[in-house]
Every structure is written in structure tokens, then in C-alpha cells.
Scaffold this motif. Structure first.
Motif, short mmCIF file in Angstrom:
data_model
loop_
_atom_site.label_atom_id
_atom_site.label_comp_id
_atom_site.label_asym_id
_atom_site.label_seq_id
_atom_site.Cartn_x
_atom_site.Cartn_y
_atom_site.Cartn_z
N GLY A 19 1.02 -1.14 -0.02
CA GLY A 19 0.10 0.01 0.11
C GLY A 19 0.79 1.42 0.00
O GLY A 19 1.73 1.20 0.64
N SER A 24 -3.58 4.35 -3.49
CA SER A 24 -4.96 4.19 -2.89
C SER A 24 -5.57 5.60 -3.05
O SER A 24 -6.91 5.95 -3.01
CB SER A 24 -4.76 3.77 -1.64
OG SER A 24 -4.33 4.52 -0.65
N PHE A 29 -6.10 5.90 1.98
CA PHE A 29 -5.01 5.06 2.42
C PHE A 29 -5.52 4.13 3.61
O PHE A 29 -5.45 2.97 3.57
CB PHE A 29 -3.93 6.00 2.73
CG PHE A 29 -2.64 5.07 3.30
CD1 PHE A 29 -1.67 4.14 2.39
CD2 PHE A 29 -2.49 5.02 4.86
CE1 PHE A 29 -1.00 3.40 2.92
CE2 PHE A 29 -1.41 4.12 4.97
CZ PHE A 29 -0.57 3.43 4.11
N LEU A 33 -6.25 -0.15 3.63
CA LEU A 33 -5.36 -0.90 4.40
C LEU A 33 -6.31 -1.62 5.52
O LEU A 33 -5.99 -3.11 5.63
CB LEU A 33 -4.41 0.04 5.38
CG LEU A 33 -3.72 -0.72 6.36
CD1 LEU A 33 -2.83 -2.35 5.85
CD2 LEU A 33 -2.66 0.28 7.34
N ALA A 195 -6.09 -1.67 -3.60
CA ALA A 195 -5.83 -0.25 -3.29
C ALA A 195 -6.77 0.57 -4.10
O ALA A 195 -7.07 1.66 -3.49
CB ALA A 195 -4.42 0.28 -3.77
#
Length: 216
Positions: A19, A24, A29, A33, A195
Motif C-alpha cells: 500500500g 489508494s 489510504f 489498508l 488499493a
């Protein structure tokens, strides 16, 4: 999480989510995750190629609690200093960066060391130098790297060249995850399929399921 090195026949992870805020989007983000972890990722690699050390450390420290809570491994790409400062479980080395031996002298005996490789020679050298596992790829075309795609058969030949664990990376999604399982890989590393997904948890779960079931 036990940070002891887990080299040998047993792979340290099965599903690695790679990531970054670039892939993303900065505002998504954390959601990407957390979704990846809920969807079955048992390892997370933070890879921020353009971020300075201070901001990268702060992002690593902010990301670590979710990874730890999921019982997953927390790895950091390239930046050995930040990996140590953040208490990461290991570091992932690019093929043209520190050697595994050089990294080992810095991170100590207990952290995992991964190495990205693209051919048999690089894989064998990484194994000789003490890497715990490899990322082999890109297996399938990825944006900007279309001409470098290895394909499952070529990637499988690289995987067979070494005895240490190896994960396939590059363009892996639910439609092709089963092909790398059939090629002999014990693990996958996924980036954009999770992502960039509207529902990262579902995308991760579907990719993992396709890999485990070996569906092409």
C-alpha cells in the motif's frame, strides 16, 4: 506478532498487501489498508517511493496499530532506517538497493528481509546473500511496466531456481490469482486490485479466495 525470522519451507505470509498513498489516494489510504486486512491480508508492505524519512516514519507509526491488531506482519520498503525506527517486522529490498547481507547487519537477526527479483540470477543471488523471501515479478502487466511482465511460466521458472519462499507480484487480481498458485507460488502480493477498489475488503477476499482455490 512474533518477529522471529521465518525462512525455509514455511512462507512468512500468504497474502501481502502493498500500500501507498499514491495507489489508494491519500484520503483512502487507511480505508484501503483496513479493508485489505479484513479481507484476509496477513502482511502489509508500506511502499512510499517519494516520501521523506520524517513523514514516512509518521505514516508507518500511524499504520502499525491496525496491522498489529489484525495479527499481520508489518514490512517497509527500502528504507531500513525507517523500518527500524518504526519497529517494523522486516524490510523489502529493491533489486538495485542494499544487499540482504548489508541489510542484515543493520536490522539484526530477527527481522525479515525480502528482496524483489526479476530473473533466476537475481533470485539465486538474493538467496545466497541471506534473503528470507522473494517477491517475483511483475508477473502480469502493470501500468508503466507492461513490457516487463514475466508471465506465469517465466515467473515459475524463477521461483523454482531457489528454495526460500517466494511470492508473485504484479497485476494480480481475482481473475488471474489462481494462475500463480498453479505456477507454484505459495503467496501473492497485491497492489492496485485492492488499493484502487471501491470495496477493498471484498477485493482482497475475492483475490485471496481465487488464489487459494487455484482458479484461473
Amino acid at each position: 506478532m512474533d518477529r522471529k525470522r521465518r525462512a525455509g519451507a514455511e512462507h512468512p505470509f500468504r497474502f501481502l498487501f502493498i500500500g501507498s498513498r499514491e495507489t489508494s489516494g491519500e484520503g483512502r489510504f487507511a480505508a484501503a489498508l483496513e479493508g485489505a486486512l479484513r479481507g484476509g491480508a496477513d502482511a502489509f508492505l508500506l511502499r512510499e517511493k517519494r516520501m521523506a524519512g520524517g513523514p514516512l516514519l509518521r505514516l508507518a507509526l500511524a499504520s502499525a496499530p491496525a496491522v498489529r491488531a489484525a495479527g499481520a506482519l508489518f514490512l517497509l520498503s527500502d528504507r531500513i532506517d525507517v523500518a527500524i525506527a518504526a519497529g517494523a517486522d522486516g524490510v523489502q529490498l529493491p533489486e538495485n538497493g542494499f544487499t540482504p547481507g548489508e541489510a542484515r547487519s543493520l536490522v539484526g537477526p530477527d527481522r525479515l528481509i525480502g528482496r524483489s527479483v526479476h530473473d533466476e540470477a537475481g533470485a539465486r543471488e538474493a538467496e545466497r546473500a541471506g534473503a528470507d523471501f522473494l517477491l517475483v515479478g511483475p508477473v502480469f502487466p502493470t501500468p508503466g511496466k507492461e513490457r516487463f511482465a514475466l508471465g506465469p511460466e517465466r515467473a515459475a521458472a524463477i521461483r523454482r531456481a531457489v528454495r526460500i519462499p517466494a511470492a508473485a507480484v504484479g497485476g494480480i487480481d481475482p481473475q488471474c490469482a489462481g494462475r500463480v498458485r498453479a505456477a507454484g507460488f505459495e503467496a501473492i502480493a497485491v497492489i492496485r486490485a485492492v488499493a484502487s477498489a471501491a470495496d477493498p475488503e471484498r477485493a482482497a477476499a475475492e483475490t485471496l479466495r481465487a488464489f487459494v482455490e487455484g482458479r484461473a
